[in-house]
Write a protein that holds these residues in place. Structure first.
Motif, PDB file in Angstrom:
ATOM      1  N   GLU A  57      -6.329  -1.442   5.684  1.00 42.31           N
ATOM      2  CA  GLU A  57      -7.512  -2.221   6.022  1.00 42.31           C
ATOM      3  C   GLU A  57      -8.683  -1.026   5.914  1.00 42.31           C
ATOM      4  N   ASP A  58      -8.404   0.011   6.587  1.00 44.64           N
ATOM      5  CA  ASP A  58      -9.479   0.965   6.634  1.00 44.64           C
ATOM      6  C   ASP A  58      -9.914   1.589   5.284  1.00 44.64           C
ATOM      7  N   VAL A  59      -9.053   1.751   4.245  1.00 43.77           N
ATOM      8  CA  VAL A  59      -9.338   2.334   2.863  1.00 43.77           C
ATOM      9  C   VAL A  59     -10.006   1.179   1.994  1.00 43.77           C
ATOM     10  N   THR A  60      -9.499  -0.018   2.324  1.00 49.78           N
ATOM     11  CA  THR A  60     -10.150  -1.258   1.640  1.00 49.78           C
ATOM     12  C   THR A  60     -11.471  -1.563   2.055  1.00 49.78           C
ATOM     13  N   ARG A  61     -11.827  -1.448   3.353  1.00 47.30           N
ATOM     14  CA  ARG A  61     -13.269  -1.588   3.957  1.00 47.30           C
ATOM     15  C   ARG A  61     -14.056  -0.691   3.340  1.00 47.30           C
ATOM     16  N   LYS A  62     -13.615   0.494   3.469  1.00 49.13           N
ATOM     17  CA  LYS A  62     -14.534   1.558   3.080  1.00 49.13           C
ATOM     18  C   LYS A  62     -14.795   1.513   1.487  1.00 49.13           C
ATOM     19  N   ILE A  63     -13.897   1.181   0.611  1.00 47.04           N
ATOM     20  CA  ILE A  63     -14.112   1.276  -0.695  1.00 47.04           C
ATOM     21  C   ILE A  63     -14.753  -0.135  -1.274  1.00 47.04           C
ATOM     22  N   GLU A  85      -1.368  -4.944   0.823  1.00 42.75           N
ATOM     23  CA  GLU A  85      -1.650  -4.914  -0.485  1.00 42.75           C
ATOM     24  C   GLU A  85      -3.349  -4.945  -0.296  1.00 42.75           C
ATOM     25  N   GLY A  86      -4.026  -4.102  -0.795  1.00 43.94           N
ATOM     26  CA  GLY A  86      -5.421  -4.338  -0.387  1.00 43.94           C
ATOM     27  C   GLY A  86      -6.227  -4.106  -1.998  1.00 43.94           C
ATOM     28  N   GLY A  87      -5.588  -4.157  -3.039  1.00 40.75           N
ATOM     29  CA  GLY A  87      -6.383  -4.287  -4.381  1.00 40.75           C
ATOM     30  C   GLY A  87      -6.519  -3.055  -4.821  1.00 40.75           C
ATOM     31  N   ASN A 130     -11.505  -6.880   3.959  1.00 43.78           N
ATOM     32  CA  ASN A 130     -10.075  -6.782   4.257  1.00 43.78           C
ATOM     33  C   ASN A 130      -9.206  -6.541   3.266  1.00 43.78           C
ATOM     34  N   TYR A 131      -8.023  -6.268   3.726  1.00 44.43           N
ATOM     35  CA  TYR A 131      -6.869  -6.321   2.673  1.00 44.43           C
ATOM     36  C   TYR A 131      -6.632  -7.543   2.182  1.00 44.43           C
ATOM     37  N   GLY A 132      -5.820  -7.593   0.924  1.00 44.99           N
ATOM     38  CA  GLY A 132      -5.526  -8.907   0.372  1.00 44.99           C
ATOM     39  C   GLY A 132      -4.398  -9.675   1.023  1.00 44.99           C
ATOM     40  N   ARG A 133      -3.144  -9.347   0.882  1.00 43.74           N
ATOM     41  CA  ARG A 133      -2.270  -9.816   1.071  1.00 43.74           C
ATOM     42  C   ARG A 133      -0.812  -9.164   1.546  1.00 43.74           C
ATOM     43  N   THR A 134       0.040  -9.730   2.316  1.00 45.81           N
ATOM     44  CA  THR A 134       1.120  -8.959   2.822  1.00 45.81           C
ATOM     45  C   THR A 134       2.321  -9.400   1.853  1.00 45.81           C
ATOM     46  N   ILE A 135       3.259  -8.709   1.742  1.00 50.87           N
ATOM     47  CA  ILE A 135       4.439  -8.854   0.762  1.00 50.87           C
ATOM     48  C   ILE A 135       5.566  -8.354   1.683  1.00 50.87           C
ATOM     49  N   LYS A 136       6.751  -9.141   1.693  1.00 50.17           N
ATOM     50  CA  LYS A 136       7.938  -8.704   2.453  1.00 50.17           C
ATOM     51  C   LYS A 136       8.756  -7.989   1.446  1.00 50.17           C
ATOM     52  N   GLY A 157      -4.683  -0.229  -3.752  1.00 51.32           N
ATOM     53  CA  GLY A 157      -3.152   0.325  -3.352  1.00 51.32           C
ATOM     54  C   GLY A 157      -2.720  -0.588  -2.184  1.00 51.32           C
ATOM     55  N   SER A 158      -1.610   0.051  -1.854  1.00 51.35           N
ATOM     56  CA  SER A 158      -0.590  -0.678  -1.020  1.00 51.35           C
ATOM     57  C   SER A 158       0.197   0.379   0.218  1.00 51.35           C
ATOM     58  N   SER A 159       0.324  -0.237   1.432  1.00 49.88           N
ATOM     59  CA  SER A 159       0.811   0.716   2.252  1.00 49.88           C
ATOM     60  C   SER A 159       1.942  -0.140   3.149  1.00 49.88           C
ATOM     61  N   LEU A 160       2.596   0.622   3.952  1.00 49.49           N
ATOM     62  CA  LEU A 160       3.498  -0.182   4.873  1.00 49.49           C
ATOM     63  C   LEU A 160       2.711   0.022   6.394  1.00 49.49           C
ATOM     64  N   ILE A 161       1.774   0.518   6.260  1.00 48.66           N
ATOM     65  CA  ILE A 161       0.728   0.695   7.554  1.00 48.66           C
ATOM     66  C   ILE A 161      -0.461  -0.102   7.330  1.00 48.66           C
ATOM     67  N   LYS A 162      -0.436  -1.342   7.873  1.00 52.19           N
ATOM     68  CA  LYS A 162      -1.795  -2.255   7.750  1.00 52.19           C
ATOM     69  C   LYS A 162      -2.837  -1.564   7.941  1.00 52.19           C
ATOM     70  N   SER A 163      -3.110  -0.900   9.203  1.00 50.40           N
ATOM     71  CA  SER A 163      -4.283  -0.491   9.364  1.00 50.40           C
ATOM     72  C   SER A 163      -4.965   0.573   8.532  1.00 50.40           C
ATOM     73  N   HIS A 164      -3.853   1.221   7.601  1.00 47.48           N
ATOM     74  CA  HIS A 164      -4.279   2.255   6.845  1.00 47.48           C
ATOM     75  C   HIS A 164      -4.970   1.329   5.399  1.00 47.48           C
TER      76      HIS A 164
END
Length: 142
Positions: free
Chosen positions: A20-26, A7-9, A30-36, A11-18
């Motif tokens: 990270e990239d989107v959160t960094r650009k906007i 989760e990046g604040g 870095n992204y916020g947290r990981t949820i199982k 949006g969220s994704s199962l792909i961490k790099s996605h």
């Protein structure tokens, strides 16, 4: 099984790099947290609930499409298999270890034909280059 949901604040994704990239650009961070999260396959979900008739499945899972489709193999090969709408973004599929071509080949193996949406209706998809497209897959003639 389980997956990590990133989760990046924004949006969220199962792909961490996605994320990270989107959160960094906007947001410039870095992204916020990981949820199982607990997951299941569509085949198992349908079987456990005794669902016998599905008309349409919409898949929009940011590149994890092949995992969803592989977990739907019983449904895909069924006589009354549903139609699918799949958001296809080759960049996201590649980040998840797949590709647009693999997805098209997989669906074709089950007898599905891809179509794209136009203002005048569905048209057969001929793999023109688009960065993101919702494809309609059907075993019926368009």
């Amino acid at each position: 099984g389980t997956f990590n949901l990133y989760e990046g604040g924004i949006g969220s994704s199962l792909i961490k790099s996605h994320v990270e990239d989107v959160t960094r650009k906007i947001k410039g961070k870095n992204y916020g947290r990981t949820i199982k999260i607990k997951t299941t396959t569509l085949d198992k979900f349908v079987k456990e609930r005794g669902i016998r008739n599905i008309a349409l499945v919409k898949i929009d899972v940011e590149g994890m499409d092949m995992r969803v489709l592989k977990g739907s193999s019983e449904i895909l090969k069924g006589t009354y298999a549903p139609d699918f709408i799949v958001e296809v973004i080759d960049e996201y599929l590649k980040r998840a270890g797949s590709s647009k071509q693999e997805l098209l080949t997989y669906m074709n193996a089950f007898g599905y034909m891809p179509y794209y949406f136009t203002q005048s209706g569905l048209k057969p998809y001929t793999e023109e280059e688009k960065t993101a497209i919702n494809l309609f897959f059907s075993k019926k003639n368009g």
